[in-house]
Design an enzyme around this catalytic site. Structure first.
Site, short mmCIF file in Angstrom:
data_model
loop_
_atom_site.label_atom_id
_atom_site.label_comp_id
_atom_site.label_asym_id
_atom_site.label_seq_id
_atom_site.Cartn_x
_atom_site.Cartn_y
_atom_site.Cartn_z
N CYS A 112 0.81 -1.22 0.00
CA CYS A 112 0.00 0.00 0.00
C CYS A 112 0.84 1.27 0.00
O CYS A 112 0.32 2.36 -0.25
CB CYS A 112 -0.96 0.00 1.18
N HIS A 245 -3.27 7.11 2.50
CA HIS A 245 -3.70 5.80 2.03
C HIS A 245 -5.09 5.52 2.58
O HIS A 245 -5.38 5.78 3.75
CB HIS A 245 -2.70 4.73 2.50
N ASN A 275 -10.14 -0.19 0.12
CA ASN A 275 -8.68 -0.12 0.11
C ASN A 275 -8.18 -0.68 -1.23
O ASN A 275 -8.27 -1.89 -1.47
CB ASN A 275 -8.14 -0.94 1.29
O1 UT7 Z 1 -3.49 -1.25 4.08
C1 UT7 Z 1 -3.70 -1.82 5.34
C2 UT7 Z 1 -4.75 -2.89 5.18
N1 UT7 Z 1 -5.36 -3.32 6.39
C3 UT7 Z 1 -6.13 -2.55 7.16
O2 UT7 Z 1 -6.34 -1.38 6.96
C4 UT7 Z 1 -6.82 -3.22 8.31
C5 UT7 Z 1 -6.72 -2.43 9.58
N2 UT7 Z 1 -7.64 -2.98 10.54
C6 UT7 Z 1 -8.95 -2.70 10.50
O3 UT7 Z 1 -9.39 -1.94 9.67
C7 UT7 Z 1 -9.82 -3.30 11.55
O4 UT7 Z 1 -9.02 -3.99 12.48
C8 UT7 Z 1 -10.86 -4.26 10.95
C9 UT7 Z 1 -11.89 -3.45 10.16
C10 UT7 Z 1 -10.22 -5.30 10.07
C11 UT7 Z 1 -11.61 -4.97 12.07
O5 UT7 Z 1 -12.21 -4.02 12.92
P1 UT7 Z 1 -12.11 -4.20 14.50
O6 UT7 Z 1 -12.87 -3.09 15.10
O7 UT7 Z 1 -10.64 -4.33 14.84
O8 UT7 Z 1 -12.90 -5.55 14.73
P2 UT7 Z 1 -12.37 -6.94 15.34
O9 UT7 Z 1 -11.35 -7.54 14.42
O10 UT7 Z 1 -11.98 -6.68 16.76
O11 UT7 Z 1 -13.66 -7.81 15.29
C12 UT7 Z 1 -14.81 -7.50 16.06
C13 UT7 Z 1 -15.86 -8.52 15.74
C14 UT7 Z 1 -15.38 -9.97 15.83
O12 UT7 Z 1 -16.40 -10.74 16.38
P3 UT7 Z 1 -16.34 -11.17 17.92
O13 UT7 Z 1 -15.07 -11.96 18.08
O14 UT7 Z 1 -16.32 -9.88 18.70
O15 UT7 Z 1 -17.60 -11.97 18.10
C15 UT7 Z 1 -15.19 -10.36 14.37
O16 UT7 Z 1 -15.36 -11.74 14.17
O17 UT7 Z 1 -16.35 -8.35 14.41
C16 UT7 Z 1 -16.31 -9.60 13.71
N3 UT7 Z 1 -16.10 -9.35 12.31
C17 UT7 Z 1 -17.11 -9.08 11.46
N4 UT7 Z 1 -18.42 -8.99 11.63
C18 UT7 Z 1 -19.19 -8.69 10.57
C19 UT7 Z 1 -14.93 -9.31 11.63
N5 UT7 Z 1 -15.17 -9.03 10.34
C20 UT7 Z 1 -16.49 -8.87 10.21
C21 UT7 Z 1 -17.34 -8.56 9.13
N6 UT7 Z 1 -18.66 -8.49 9.35
N7 UT7 Z 1 -16.87 -8.33 7.89
#
Ligand code: UT7
Length: 318
Positions: A112, A245, A275
């Site tokens: 990225c 980004h 992204n």
């Molecule tokens: O260029 C760099 C590329 N990468 C990035 O930019 C990623 C950076 N990270 C992020 O943007 C965030 O960490 C995410 C958007 C990926 C995740 O957000 P978060 O607030 O950190 O959520 P989390 O990973 O803590 O997940 C919270 C919950 C989980 O469920 P439980 O364990 O609390 O029951 C996940 O399983 O959300 C669940 N979850 C979803 N639910 C619905 C994860 N993905 C999804 C989804 N839809 N797509």
């Protein structure tokens, strides 16, 4: 001698995949994706469309904006993590599709951060007089390296391309660039697959520790922005536009807050593009340049972070 951006261009594939579309395929919802990422929809390349095709559209638009023809291009750098093939470089394929003949053409792989890396290299080559006009492109088809059953990654990415044409200039367009990498973070975001003996070895899909990436990204973006401000003896008030980004609106907002820059001076496209990795910054830059938000004489700061981990900034006067 310096270099300046003489024109930008971008391209998005026609097919729009909304959060609602995704919610019909996997266990997710429009509300979750919007709240956690700011993404509403993303573009998906057509089956026959290659990264070089996306790059070609953006390159033609950028050359048009710069008032240059393919024959005027002396250097092509394509930033991509999703090349057409193992080799030749997508930049060489683009050169052929453009009908350009002069000078070197090569790809940059900094995920990225690719566009900021590529722009920095091209700036050094133009400013040194090694080449005259440079075409710098970020182009990606992430839809082909996503596991569409992994809701933690597949909702985040999209396809697209953006380009900029650099020309020599007596006054600096590009004021500074700062690039960084730390490979000890290589497992935090990767596509851990390779080709061997005609087989894919490992996993050819994006794997990510989302929470760790989030924290790293905010710190890296704010640190590299401060580094650029200090090197140019500027305060953040002097920055008219930040073009970061486009990974996640929460990462962008947290970075802007750390820098004390209001979101009214930050260009965002993540809601419509998701992204697009190396393409995200030139896509956002082109949008803000074409709609007149970025005006002559303004200070524009490009901020990137990505797999590797890599991160960097380019500060320019428009
Ligand atoms: O260029 C760099 C590329 N990468 C990035 O930019 C990623 C950076 N990270 C992020 O943007 C965030 O960490 C995410 C958007 C990926 C995740 O957000 P978060 O607030 O950190 O959520 P989390 O990973 O803590 O997940 C919270 C919950 C989980 O469920 P439980 O364990 O609390 O029951 C996940 O399983 O959300 C669940 N979850 C979803 N639910 C619905 C994860 N993905 C999804 C989804 N839809 N797509």
């Amino acid at each position: 001698m310096h270099s300046r951006i003489a024109g930008t261009g971008s391209y998005l594939p026609a097919h729009i995949l909304t959060n609602h579309d995704l919610a019909r395929q996997i266990d997710t919802s429009d509300a979750w994706i919007r709240a956690r990422t700011g993404i509403h929809e993303r573009r998906i390349a057509a089956p026959g469309e290659q990264t070089s095709d996306l790059a070609l559209h953006a390159a033609r638009a950028a050359l048009g904006a710069a008032g240059l023809a393919a024959a005027d291009v002396d250097l092509i750098v394509v930033a991509t993590t999703t090349p057409d093939m193992v080799f030749p470089a997508t930049a060489c394929i683009l050169q052929s599709k453009l009908g350009a003949k002069n000078g070197p053409a090569f790809d940059v792989q900094a995920v990225c951060s690719g566009f900021v890396y590529a722009l920095t290299l091209a700036d050094k080559m133009v400013a040194s007089g090694a080449v005259r006009n440079a075409l710098v492109v970020g182009a990606e088809i992430y839809s082909r390296i996503l596991d569409w059953n992994d809701r933690g990654t597949c909702v985040l990415f999209g396809d697209g391309s953006g380009a900029a044409v650099l020309v020599p200039s007596a006054d600096p367009g590009i004021l500074s660039s700062h690039l960084h990498a730390d490979g000890s973070y290589r497992d935090m975001l990767s596509v851990p697959g390779s080709l061997s003996e005609g087989q894919v070895i490992g996993t050819p899909f994006v794997r990510m520790d989302g929470g760790a990436v989030f924290k790293f990204a905010v710190k890296a973006l704010a640190d590299v922005a401060r580094e650029a401000l200090a090197a140019n003896e500027l305060s953040s008030d002097a920055i008219d536009w930040i073009v970061p980004h486009q990974a996640n609106i929460r990462i962008i907002e947290a970075t802007a807050k750390k820098l004390d820059v209001p979101m009214t001076r930050v260009v965002t496209t993540v809601d419509r593009h998701a992204n697009t990795s190396a393409a995200s910054i030139p896509l956002a830059l082109d949008e803000a340049a074409r709609d007149g938000r970025i005006a002559a004489g303004q200070h524009v700061m490009l901020l990137a972070v990505g797999g590797g981990f890599t991160w960097g900034s380019v500060l320019l006067r428009w």
